[in-house]
Design an enzyme around this catalytic site. Structure first.
Site, PDB file in Angstrom:
ATOM      1  N   LYS A   1      74.416  17.393  68.490  1.00 43.97           N
ATOM      2  CA  LYS A   1      74.873  16.782  69.745  1.00 43.97           C
ATOM      3  C   LYS A   1      76.165  15.984  69.525  1.00 43.97           C
ATOM      4  CE  LYS A   1      71.261  18.611  71.731  1.00 43.97           C
ATOM      5  NZ  LYS A   1      70.337  18.910  70.675  1.00 43.97           N
TER       6      LYS A   1
ATOM      7  N   TYR B   1      62.462  14.079  74.225  1.00 41.22           N
ATOM      8  CA  TYR B   1      62.916  15.460  74.148  1.00 41.22           C
ATOM      9  C   TYR B   1      61.702  16.398  74.095  1.00 41.22           C
ATOM     10  CZ  TYR B   1      64.773  19.761  72.297  1.00 41.22           C
ATOM     11  OH  TYR B   1      65.057  21.077  72.112  1.00 41.22           O
TER      12      TYR B   1
ATOM     13  N   ARG C   1      71.012  25.419  47.838  1.00 43.34           N
ATOM     14  CA  ARG C   1      69.853  24.925  48.609  1.00 43.34           C
ATOM     15  C   ARG C   1      69.426  23.548  48.100  1.00 43.34           C
ATOM     16  NH1 ARG C   1      64.916  26.195  47.146  1.00 43.34           N
ATOM     17  NH2 ARG C   1      65.449  28.304  46.481  1.00 43.34           N
TER      18      ARG C   1
ATOM     19  N   ASP D   1      64.532   8.430  67.127  1.00 43.03           N
ATOM     20  CA  ASP D   1      65.464   9.525  67.394  1.00 43.03           C
ATOM     21  C   ASP D   1      66.680   8.888  68.069  1.00 43.03           C
ATOM     22  OD1 ASP D   1      66.934  11.656  68.405  1.00 43.03           O
ATOM     23  OD2 ASP D   1      65.165  12.897  68.751  1.00 43.03           O
TER      24      ASP D   1
HETATM   25  N1  PLP Z   1      66.323  15.104  69.671  1.00 48.78           N
HETATM   26  C1  PLP Z   1      66.890  15.081  70.882  1.00 48.78           C
HETATM   27  C2  PLP Z   1      66.980  13.771  71.627  1.00 48.78           C
HETATM   28  C3  PLP Z   1      67.409  16.243  71.454  1.00 48.78           C
HETATM   29  O1  PLP Z   1      67.962  16.201  72.686  1.00 48.78           O
HETATM   30  C4  PLP Z   1      67.321  17.465  70.726  1.00 48.78           C
HETATM   31  C5  PLP Z   1      67.839  18.735  71.288  1.00 48.78           C
HETATM   32  O2  PLP Z   1      68.148  18.839  72.456  1.00 48.78           O
HETATM   33  C6  PLP Z   1      66.705  17.452  69.464  1.00 48.78           C
HETATM   34  C7  PLP Z   1      66.234  16.256  68.964  1.00 48.78           C
HETATM   35  C8  PLP Z   1      66.570  18.722  68.662  1.00 48.78           C
HETATM   36  O3  PLP Z   1      67.759  19.028  68.014  1.00 48.78           O
HETATM   37  P1  PLP Z   1      68.244  20.513  67.617  1.00 48.78           P
HETATM   38  O4  PLP Z   1      68.510  21.262  68.878  1.00 48.78           O
HETATM   39  O5  PLP Z   1      69.442  20.248  66.760  1.00 48.78           O
HETATM   40  O6  PLP Z   1      67.124  21.142  66.832  1.00 48.78           O
END
Ligand code: PLP
Length: 377
Positions: A199, A101, A47, A174
């Site tokens: 992703k 998101y 961890r 992001d």
């Molecule tokens: N940021 C974006 C642009 C996303 O599209 C997503 C998920 O769809 C996330 C963050 C969250 O990621 P996770 O599903 O790995 O928790």
């Protein structure tokens, strides 16, 4: 080293014990302590740190041209952590873009986080309006997502980071939808670049992982490291290993995602059953020039509005054969999704909007699939 070389070599070496070219997966949760109390290779308990996670963090640091990276068990765990580690002495006001998101909105509206921070949203494509919002009250953090999910809005990272800096706020980008191949927020003035590694970086829809890459050493970064091991939302060794496998082909995959997305966007923009196409590679997209300035190419994500209402959009989503009607993006499979049904009451997406994540199938098959689905409206 250039991007593709770093994606394959950064954070990795031929295994000194076996000569294995591919890094072994280290599943051990604990490591032997020497008689003098030290740990030979610096690992004590997985961890806290482990070889696969360390390799991934070194690789992502190099790809984002950052100082250090801290990984978490999902993109959302990374987002929660970076928000929670805002300095105690920073204002607790967060400015968000008006399209992003929706999981972040759920986090900020429906968990204890909503009680700890003041959340304000702004149209970040209008820099004067954003400046007014940021200057109206002390702001701790400005959040950027570009291209945004699902409306594919483009935000000028350099300009927003300047506004943040002038007002003492931290900028987090992001960078999930652009990937470090196409856009490097840290070189454009942002303090942190964040990824849902789930992703494009993982790339095969088979792992869940999040990462924050910091531009420089800071108290926020130090707290982030503490959050990682103390709160314990860490990625598994296996997911780190899968992410390191995926990232090696990221650049090659992004070339295909992008080339195919351009063809699909052009096809849709000429279709008489389509009201609008949101893809920054189209010259009439309002963010085209900014995207061309800050991205090396336009990526594999787009959305489009079917003429009519949600019924027409759902007819198309239900009629595809090769696209899979599924959430997520950035995988080898192409996905189609009616975002307003998924996002429900939090949605800002138009009712007739469908999001497409263009995969690695032959683009002619994808176009033909959309053509026959649109014929059913
Ligand atoms: N940021 C974006 C642009 C996303 O599209 C997503 C998920 O769809 C996330 C963050 C969250 O990621 P996770 O599903 O790995 O928790």
């Amino acid at each position: 080293m250039r991007f593709e070389t770093k994606a394959i070599h950064a954070g990795r070496q031929v295994d000194p014990v076996t000569g294995a070219v591919t890094t072994p997966i280290h599943l051990s949760t604990t490591y032997e302590r020497s008689h003098d109390g030290s740990y030979t290779d610096g690992f004590m308990y997985s961890r806290g740190d482990n070889p696969n996670r360390r390799s991934l963090e070194e690789c992502l640091t190099a790809l984002e041209e950052g100082h250090d990276c801290v990984t978490f068990s999902s993109g959302m765990a990374a987002i929660t952590s970076i928000i929670e580690v805002l300095h105690e002495d920073k204002p607790r006001r967060i400015v968000l873009p008006d399209d992003m998101y929706f999981g972040v909105l759920t986090l900020l509206n429906e968990t204890d986080i909503s009680k700890k921070f003041d959340i304000v949203s702004a149209d970040m494509t209008n820099l004067n309006a954003l400046k007014d919002v940021v200057e109206s009250e002390p702001t701790g953090l400005i959040w950027i997502e570009t291209p945004s999910n699902p409306q594919i809005k483009i935000i000028d990272i350099e300009a927003v980071a300047e506004i943040a800096k002038a007002n003492g706020a931290v900028t987090v980008v992001d960078n999930t939808t652009a990937t470090p191949v196409l856009q490097n927020p840290l070189t454009l003035g942002a303090d942190f670049a964040l990824h849902s590694v789930t992703k494009y970086i993982g790339g095969h829809s088979d792992l869940l992982l999040g990462a924050v890459v910091a531009k420089e050493e800071s108290e926020m970064l130090e707290r982030l490291r503490t959050w990682q091991h103390a709160k314990g939302a860490v990625p598994s060794s296996f997911d780190c290993w899968l992410a390191l496998r995926g990232v090696q082909s990221l650049s090659a995959r992004m070339s295909v995602h992008t080339a195919s997305a351009k063809i699909v966007a052009e096809f849709l923009s000429q279709h008489d059953k389509v009201e609008a196409v949101h893809y920054p590679g189209l010259p009439d997209h309002p963010g085209h020039d900014i995207a061309a300035k800050q991205m090396s190419d336009f990526g594999g994500l787009m959305s489009f509005q079917v003429k009519g209402s949600d019924a027409e959009a759902l007819t198309v989503a239900n009629a595809v054969n090769i696209f899979t009607q599924a959430t997520s993006l950035g995988g080898t499979h192409s996905y189609i999704e009616h975002r307003s049904s998924v996002e429900k009451e939090l949605t800002k997406a138009p009712q007739n909007l469908l999001r497409l994540s263009i995969g690695l199938e032959n683009v002619h098959d994808l176009v033909e699939d959309l053509e026959q689905a649109l014929d059913q409206v």
